[in-house]
Design a protein around this motif. Structure first.
Motif, PDB file in Angstrom:
ATOM      1  N   LEU A 299       0.830  -1.213   0.000  1.00  0.00           N
ATOM      2  CA  LEU A 299       0.000   0.000   0.000  1.00  0.00           C
ATOM      3  C   LEU A 299       0.861   1.259   0.000  1.00  0.00           C
ATOM      4  CD1 LEU A 299      -2.755  -1.041   2.583  1.00  0.00           C
ATOM      5  CD2 LEU A 299      -3.040  -0.795   0.103  1.00  0.00           C
ATOM      6  N   VAL A 300       1.936   1.238   0.767  1.00  0.00           N
ATOM      7  CA  VAL A 300       2.847   2.390   0.813  1.00  0.00           C
ATOM      8  C   VAL A 300       3.466   2.613  -0.569  1.00  0.00           C
ATOM      9  CG1 VAL A 300       5.060   3.216   1.731  1.00  0.00           C
ATOM     10  CG2 VAL A 300       3.355   2.208   3.271  1.00  0.00           C
ATOM     11  N   PHE A 301       3.878   1.527  -1.215  1.00  0.00           N
ATOM     12  CA  PHE A 301       4.451   1.630  -2.557  1.00  0.00           C
ATOM     13  C   PHE A 301       3.450   2.233  -3.538  1.00  0.00           C
ATOM     14  CE2 PHE A 301       4.907  -0.014  -6.843  1.00  0.00           C
ATOM     15  CZ  PHE A 301       6.233   0.251  -7.132  1.00  0.00           C
ATOM     16  N   ILE A 302       2.224   1.725  -3.514  1.00  0.00           N
ATOM     17  CA  ILE A 302       1.196   2.179  -4.456  1.00  0.00           C
ATOM     18  C   ILE A 302       0.824   3.637  -4.185  1.00  0.00           C
ATOM     19  CG2 ILE A 302      -1.196   1.819  -5.192  1.00  0.00           C
ATOM     20  CD1 ILE A 302      -0.611  -1.232  -4.498  1.00  0.00           C
ATOM     21  N   ASP A 303       0.805   4.016  -2.915  1.00  0.00           N
ATOM     22  CA  ASP A 303       0.511   5.398  -2.558  1.00  0.00           C
ATOM     23  C   ASP A 303       1.616   6.328  -3.070  1.00  0.00           C
ATOM     24  OD1 ASP A 303      -1.109   7.363  -1.225  1.00  0.00           O
ATOM     25  OD2 ASP A 303       0.368   7.408   0.398  1.00  0.00           O
ATOM     26  N   ARG A 304       2.834   5.812  -3.099  1.00  0.00           N
ATOM     27  CA  ARG A 304       3.973   6.620  -3.557  1.00  0.00           C
ATOM     28  C   ARG A 304       4.064   6.659  -5.082  1.00  0.00           C
ATOM     29  NH1 ARG A 304      10.344   5.750  -1.779  1.00  0.00           N
ATOM     30  NH2 ARG A 304      11.157   7.562  -2.884  1.00  0.00           N
ATOM     31  N   TYR A 305       3.690   5.552  -5.737  1.00  0.00           N
ATOM     32  CA  TYR A 305       3.800   5.443  -7.191  1.00  0.00           C
ATOM     33  C   TYR A 305       2.456   5.090  -7.830  1.00  0.00           C
ATOM     34  CZ  TYR A 305       8.763   4.962  -5.920  1.00  0.00           C
ATOM     35  OH  TYR A 305      10.021   5.142  -5.393  1.00  0.00           O
ATOM     36  N   PRO A 306       1.454   5.946  -7.689  1.00  0.00           N
ATOM     37  CA  PRO A 306       0.123   5.601  -8.212  1.00  0.00           C
ATOM     38  C   PRO A 306       0.073   5.471  -9.730  1.00  0.00           C
ATOM     39  CG  PRO A 306       0.177   7.885  -7.469  1.00  0.00           C
ATOM     40  CD  PRO A 306       1.451   7.254  -7.006  1.00  0.00           C
ATOM     41  N   ALA A 307       0.778   6.345 -10.448  1.00  0.00           N
ATOM     42  CA  ALA A 307       0.740   6.284 -11.917  1.00  0.00           C
ATOM     43  C   ALA A 307       1.373   4.987 -12.409  1.00  0.00           C
ATOM     44  CB  ALA A 307       1.464   7.483 -12.522  1.00  0.00           C
ATOM     45  N   PHE A 308       2.476   4.587 -11.788  1.00  0.00           N
ATOM     46  CA  PHE A 308       3.098   3.332 -12.189  1.00  0.00           C
ATOM     47  C   PHE A 308       2.157   2.156 -11.929  1.00  0.00           C
ATOM     48  CE2 PHE A 308       5.184  -0.594 -11.029  1.00  0.00           C
ATOM     49  CZ  PHE A 308       5.862  -0.872 -12.211  1.00  0.00           C
ATOM     50  N   THR A 309       1.512   2.167 -10.778  1.00  0.00           N
ATOM     51  CA  THR A 309       0.629   1.050 -10.428  1.00  0.00           C
ATOM     52  C   THR A 309      -0.525   0.931 -11.417  1.00  0.00           C
ATOM     53  OG1 THR A 309       1.190   1.410  -8.098  1.00  0.00           O
ATOM     54  CG2 THR A 309      -0.714   0.004  -8.563  1.00  0.00           C
ATOM     55  N   GLN A 310      -1.095   2.058 -11.807  1.00  0.00           N
ATOM     56  CA  GLN A 310      -2.184   2.040 -12.797  1.00  0.00           C
ATOM     57  C   GLN A 310      -1.698   1.419 -14.109  1.00  0.00           C
ATOM     58  OE1 GLN A 310      -3.486   6.112 -13.137  1.00  0.00           O
ATOM     59  NE2 GLN A 310      -3.900   6.258 -10.949  1.00  0.00           N
ATOM     60  N   LEU A 311      -0.506   1.826 -14.546  1.00  0.00           N
ATOM     61  CA  LEU A 311       0.054   1.278 -15.776  1.00  0.00           C
ATOM     62  C   LEU A 311       0.311  -0.214 -15.652  1.00  0.00           C
ATOM     63  CD1 LEU A 311       2.750   3.765 -17.108  1.00  0.00           C
ATOM     64  CD2 LEU A 311       0.618   3.101 -18.185  1.00  0.00           C
ATOM     65  N   TYR A 312       0.905  -0.603 -14.549  1.00  0.00           N
ATOM     66  CA  TYR A 312       1.252  -2.008 -14.338  1.00  0.00           C
ATOM     67  C   TYR A 312       0.007  -2.891 -14.383  1.00  0.00           C
ATOM     68  CZ  TYR A 312       2.607  -6.210 -11.755  1.00  0.00           C
ATOM     69  OH  TYR A 312       2.808  -7.511 -11.359  1.00  0.00           O
ATOM     70  N   VAL A 313      -1.027  -2.499 -13.674  1.00  0.00           N
ATOM     71  CA  VAL A 313      -2.263  -3.290 -13.641  1.00  0.00           C
ATOM     72  C   VAL A 313      -2.898  -3.343 -15.035  1.00  0.00           C
ATOM     73  CG1 VAL A 313      -4.605  -3.402 -12.712  1.00  0.00           C
ATOM     74  CG2 VAL A 313      -2.686  -2.911 -11.191  1.00  0.00           C
TER      75      VAL A 313
END
Length: 203
Positions: free
Chosen positions: A99-113
């Motif tokens: 959760l901490v990672f996703i909160d820090r890198y939201p744009a990357f997480t959206q792309l990855y998913v």
């Protein structure tokens, strides 16, 4: 590490950040190398000095981002073990780290998913490899928990690991998109209850 290597790492980090933001905003096809260079504050030639193409840049971006996530999950598990915590405690710490990672890198997480479900991309095989690296960290903790008698020996380790990673990714994106008023602690507490099996009512 010498200064030139340090500079190159810093330049690549700027290019990753620029690329992930632009691609999240307008898609891979619509994003140009010129735009990435401009957003990163570097010359266009610098992009091609570091990466042969936009496709290679994006492939390395995925590899870089997932490696950061994998490292954060591994660190959470290792720190829990050092403190003498159980494997369930380690899984709980990994949920929070995710959760901490996703909160820090939201744009990357959206792309990855989004990219996980595409099958016609040049980087698909790379994405599958790095995804497995992240899931394997969770699998390792689950197997240790089963072997130590802390977890039910009937669990499907592979599927459970994928489910836990998927739960964190999707719940975090939903939190950011639709429930942004919630704190990270709130979201972690909800997922922690799922992990501990405390959803089905009082016992």
């Amino acid at each position: 590490m010498d200064s030139s290597s340090t500079r190159r790492r810093a330049t690549r980090a700027k290019l990753y950040e620029a690329a992930v933001t632009l691609i999240a905003e307008q898609g891979f096809s619509a994003t140009t190398v010129d735009e990435i260079a401009e957003r990163a504050g570097v010359a266009k030639g610098t992009v091609y000095y570091n990466f042969k193409s936009k496709t290679e840049l994006f492939e390395e971006l995925l590899r870089h981002g997932v490696s950061l996530l994998t490292a954060s999950l591994r660190t959470a598990a290792e720190e829990t073990a050092v403190r003498g915590g159980s494997r369930v405690d380690a899984l709980d710490a990994m949920i929070r780290a995710g959760l901490v990672f996703i909160d820090r890198y939201p744009a990357f997480t959206q792309l990855y998913v989004a990219e996980l479900w595409r099958t016609n991309r040049a980087w698909n095989s790379t994405l599958l490899v790095v995804r497995q690296e992240a899931v394997a960290v969770v699998e390792g903790v689950l197997r240790e928990g089963v072997e130590a008698g802390e977890l039910n020996e009937e669990i499907d380790v592979q599927l459970t690991a994928a489910a836990l990673v998927g739960m964190v990714l999707v719940a975090a994106l939903d939190w950011q998109a639709f429930q942004s008023e919630r704190s990270l602690d709130d979201v972690h507490a909800a997922l922690s209850r799922l992990l501990h099996g405390r959803v089905g009512g009082r016992h």
